[in-house]
Design an enzyme around this catalytic site. Structure first.
Site, PDB file in Angstrom:
ATOM      1  N   ARG A 195      -0.373  51.459  61.438  1.00  0.00           N
ATOM      2  CA  ARG A 195      -0.921  50.859  61.496  1.00  0.00           C
ATOM      3  C   ARG A 195      -0.788  49.171  61.599  1.00  0.00           C
ATOM      4  O   ARG A 195      -1.959  48.772  61.538  1.00  0.00           O
ATOM      5  CB  ARG A 195      -2.403  50.932  62.329  1.00  0.00           C
ATOM      6  CG  ARG A 195      -2.509  52.031  62.790  1.00  0.00           C
ATOM      7  CD  ARG A 195      -2.019  51.773  64.177  1.00  0.00           C
ATOM      8  NE  ARG A 195      -2.132  53.005  64.877  1.00  0.00           N
ATOM      9  CZ  ARG A 195      -0.273  53.951  64.518  1.00  0.00           C
ATOM     10  NH1 ARG A 195       0.539  53.774  63.787  1.00  0.00           N
ATOM     11  NH2 ARG A 195      -0.492  55.439  65.248  1.00  0.00           N
ATOM     12  N   SER A 244      -7.828  52.667  70.147  1.00  0.00           N
ATOM     13  CA  SER A 244      -8.384  52.671  68.595  1.00  0.00           C
ATOM     14  C   SER A 244      -9.584  51.567  67.551  1.00  0.00           C
ATOM     15  O   SER A 244      -8.269  50.429  67.991  1.00  0.00           O
ATOM     16  CB  SER A 244      -7.916  53.264  67.634  1.00  0.00           C
ATOM     17  OG  SER A 244      -7.629  54.706  68.351  1.00  0.00           O
ATOM     18  N   GLU A 314      -9.012  49.057  63.066  1.00  0.00           N
ATOM     19  CA  GLU A 314      -7.946  48.647  63.166  1.00  0.00           C
ATOM     20  C   GLU A 314      -7.063  47.276  64.600  1.00  0.00           C
ATOM     21  O   GLU A 314      -6.491  46.461  64.042  1.00  0.00           O
ATOM     22  CB  GLU A 314      -7.784  49.400  64.573  1.00  0.00           C
ATOM     23  CG  GLU A 314      -5.524  49.962  64.059  1.00  0.00           C
ATOM     24  CD  GLU A 314      -5.201  51.260  65.124  1.00  0.00           C
ATOM     25  OE1 GLU A 314      -5.951  51.955  64.433  1.00  0.00           O
ATOM     26  OE2 GLU A 314      -5.100  51.042  66.758  1.00  0.00           O
TER      27      GLU A 314
HETATM   28  C1  LIG Z   1      -6.371  51.819  75.784  1.00  0.00           C
HETATM   29  C2  LIG Z   1      -5.746  51.405  74.348  1.00  0.00           C
HETATM   30  C3  LIG Z   1      -4.615  52.934  74.425  1.00  0.00           C
HETATM   31  C4  LIG Z   1      -4.206  52.514  72.464  1.00  0.00           C
HETATM   32  N1  LIG Z   1      -3.479  53.543  72.369  1.00  0.00           N
HETATM   33  C5  LIG Z   1      -2.705  53.132  71.050  1.00  0.00           C
HETATM   34  C6  LIG Z   1      -1.671  54.540  70.205  1.00  0.00           C
HETATM   35  O1  LIG Z   1      -2.341  55.452  71.092  1.00  0.00           O
HETATM   36  N2  LIG Z   1      -1.619  54.875  69.808  1.00  0.00           N
HETATM   37  C7  LIG Z   1      -1.512  52.947  69.268  1.00  0.00           C
HETATM   38  O2  LIG Z   1      -0.660  52.603  68.036  1.00  0.00           O
HETATM   39  N3  LIG Z   1      -2.122  51.629  69.871  1.00  0.00           N
HETATM   40  C8  LIG Z   1      -2.447  52.361  70.758  1.00  0.00           C
HETATM   41  N4  LIG Z   1      -3.497  50.510  71.460  1.00  0.00           N
HETATM   42  C9  LIG Z   1      -3.742  49.826  70.568  1.00  0.00           C
HETATM   43  C10 LIG Z   1      -2.822  49.093  70.922  1.00  0.00           C
HETATM   44  O3  LIG Z   1      -1.885  48.922  72.493  1.00  0.00           O
HETATM   45  C11 LIG Z   1      -1.336  48.694  69.998  1.00  0.00           C
HETATM   46  O4  LIG Z   1      -1.846  48.555  68.338  1.00  0.00           O
HETATM   47  C12 LIG Z   1      -0.428  47.823  70.370  1.00  0.00           C
HETATM   48  O5  LIG Z   1       0.356  47.924  69.710  1.00  0.00           O
HETATM   49  C13 LIG Z   1      -0.515  46.276  70.444  1.00  0.00           C
HETATM   50  O6  LIG Z   1       0.268  45.736  70.747  1.00  0.00           O
HETATM   51  P1  LIG Z   1      -0.139  43.845  72.264  1.00  0.00           P
HETATM   52  O7  LIG Z   1       1.174  43.506  72.501  1.00  0.00           O
HETATM   53  O8  LIG Z   1      -1.207  44.324  73.206  1.00  0.00           O
HETATM   54  O9  LIG Z   1      -0.842  43.077  70.235  1.00  0.00           O
HETATM   55  P2  LIG Z   1      -1.862  42.109  70.817  1.00  0.00           P
HETATM   56  O10 LIG Z   1      -3.118  43.264  71.300  1.00  0.00           O
HETATM   57  O11 LIG Z   1      -1.272  41.394  71.805  1.00  0.00           O
HETATM   58  O12 LIG Z   1      -1.500  42.052  68.795  1.00  0.00           O
HETATM   59  C14 LIG Z   1      -2.089  42.670  68.549  1.00  0.00           C
HETATM   60  C15 LIG Z   1      -1.119  42.418  67.238  1.00  0.00           C
HETATM   61  O13 LIG Z   1       0.185  42.199  66.505  1.00  0.00           O
HETATM   62  C16 LIG Z   1       0.444  40.645  66.192  1.00  0.00           C
HETATM   63  N5  LIG Z   1       1.324  40.364  67.287  1.00  0.00           N
HETATM   64  C17 LIG Z   1       1.700  40.366  68.761  1.00  0.00           C
HETATM   65  N6  LIG Z   1       2.996  40.425  69.328  1.00  0.00           N
HETATM   66  C18 LIG Z   1       3.198  39.966  68.070  1.00  0.00           C
HETATM   67  C19 LIG Z   1       4.593  39.426  68.114  1.00  0.00           C
HETATM   68  N7  LIG Z   1       5.834  38.942  69.476  1.00  0.00           N
HETATM   69  N8  LIG Z   1       5.885  38.756  66.783  1.00  0.00           N
HETATM   70  C20 LIG Z   1       4.628  38.943  65.198  1.00  0.00           C
HETATM   71  N9  LIG Z   1       2.964  39.008  65.877  1.00  0.00           N
HETATM   72  C21 LIG Z   1       2.557  39.754  67.028  1.00  0.00           C
HETATM   73  C22 LIG Z   1      -1.025  40.130  67.108  1.00  0.00           C
HETATM   74  O14 LIG Z   1      -0.555  38.757  66.295  1.00  0.00           O
HETATM   75  C23 LIG Z   1      -1.963  40.959  66.132  1.00  0.00           C
HETATM   76  O15 LIG Z   1      -1.610  40.356  65.055  1.00  0.00           O
HETATM   77  C24 LIG Z   1      -4.393  50.833  72.347  1.00  0.00           C
HETATM   78  C25 LIG Z   1      -4.689  49.985  72.870  1.00  0.00           C
HETATM   79  C26 LIG Z   1      -5.248  50.391  74.440  1.00  0.00           C
HETATM   80  C27 LIG Z   1      -6.551  49.935  75.136  1.00  0.00           C
END
Ligand SMILES: Cc1cc2nc3c(=O)[nH]c(=O)nc-3n(C[C@H](O)[C@H](O)[C@H](O)COP(=O)(O)OP(=O)(O)OC[C@H]3O[C@@H](n4cnc5c(N)ncnc54)[C@H](O)[C@@H]3O)c2cc1C
Length: 321
Positions: A195, A244, A314
């Protein structure tokens, strides 16, 4: 992050100043823009300035000309993020689907995706094209940029077909550094970990290329459906969460540590832990970012007292309280 956003210059002033110093900018700059509607938890304050770049070159131009002392925060679909109630000082960058949401199928079972493409869209496009290996993205509600930063992935004790992690499929990514340089990152540059990835936190991903393998579309779609079924059985999918909350410490499951420390009974304001999945934190109507963060910190304290283990967030917490 430092200074409060209103200290020296009203937000409108900063947006106007940036606009005036960057005449060739094609993207949109908005002052004091609410961010909560963009987040899965629906909490948090505004961005001092919200920038939506038109494309990669526009982003590079912006960062090159942005004074070094102005902080930059990038948000994806904010499914792994608590934005604090005081908002985010400096510039927040959020892509548009038009500029960064494309998903293209390439020769050799490869998929190229913009950083703002939803993970699920990538899984669906792969299945339709007869590409296997990206089904795990079907259940992750983030964007590809967030997946690269978090090395997003899924494990299952019961069905290995629904498992996968970003690093396993990663070929290369295009990114823009804080200095405005466009760079190509290979697997060894990403330094993927659980992660996490080791690329400088202020480098912004704009696109990624993934390698899959041949799999009949019907099979890939069936695995996507199995991913969804697994989620609905074991996780909260109908309420506001950020997935998580804490990373699993080596050799332990956070949900078990939280349950054993009595965390399931905790509630702060309108935030509480899920009974379905003890490592998920739920934001009910009216919850604030402070409720959610305080609850998380209380959980960490209880787990430490009970087991001696320090849980690591996380979920990313950004902005000022
Ligand atoms: C219901 C639910 C279930 C989930 N299940 C999982 C799972 O099974 N596995 C898992 O790994 N995660 C899971 N997650 C967490 C989440 O979806 C992941 O971490 C996902 O990859 C985050 O992507 P995001 O676009 O929402 O990033 P954000 O939440 O917007 O950002 C997360 C991080 O990434 C950075 N970031 C975003 N975009 C960029 C970019 N373009 N360049 C550089 N940095 C960037 C942000 O600055 C921040 O530090 C879950 C979340 C929810 C709500």
């Amino acid at each position: 992050m430092g200074s409060a956003m209103t200290a020296a210059e009203p937000a409108v002033g900063l947006a106007a100043r940036l606009s005036a110093t960057m005449p060739a900018l094609r993207g949109r700059l908005l002052a004091n823009e609410p961010l909560a509607p963009f987040t899965w938890l629906r909490v948090g304050g505004p961005a001092e300035v919200l920038f939506t770049p038109a494309d990669t070159e526009d982003l590079a131009y912006f960062l090159k000309n942005l004074p070094a002392e102005i902080p930059v925060t990038v948000i994806g679909l904010a499914s792994n993020m608590i934005i604090r109630d005081g908002g985010i000082p400096g510039v927040v960058i959020r892509f548009s689907p038009k500029g960064f949401g494309q998903v293209i199928v390439e020769e050799g079972h490869r998929i190229r995706a913009g950083a703002f493409a939803a993970d699920r869209k990538v899984a669906v496009a792969a299945a339709e094209a007869g590409i296997g290996g990206l089904e795990f993205y079907f259940g992750i509600p983030g964007s590809i940029g967030g997946a690269l930063r978090m090395n997003a992935g899924t494990r299952s004790n019961t069905n290995p077909e629904i498992e996968g992690e970003t690093r396993e499929r990663f070929v290369e990514a295009k990114a823009v550094t804080r200095a405005g340089e466009i760079v190509l990152l290979k697997p060894e540059d990403m330094k993927f970990a659980y992660r996490n990835c080791g690329v400088a936190p202020d480098t912004i991903f704009v696109e990624a290329l993934f390698q899959g393998f041949a799999r009949p579309p019907a099979e890939a779609h069936a695995i996507n459906a199995a991913v969804q079924e697994h989620r609905e059985k074991d996780q909260e999918t109908k309420v506001r969460t950020a997935g998580s909350t804490f990373k699993n410490p080596p050799g332990h499951s956070s949900w078990r540590l939280i349950r054993d420390a009595g965390g399931l009974d905790l509630r702060v304001g309108q935030a509480e832990m899920s009974r379905k999945h003890a490592n998920f934190l739920i934001a009910h109507d009216g919850a604030t970012a402070a409720d959610i963060e305080t609850l998380g910190e209380e959980i960490r304290k209880r787990v430490k007292a009970k087991s001696g283990i320090e849980l690591e967030w996380e979920v990313k917490r950004v902005g000022i309280g």
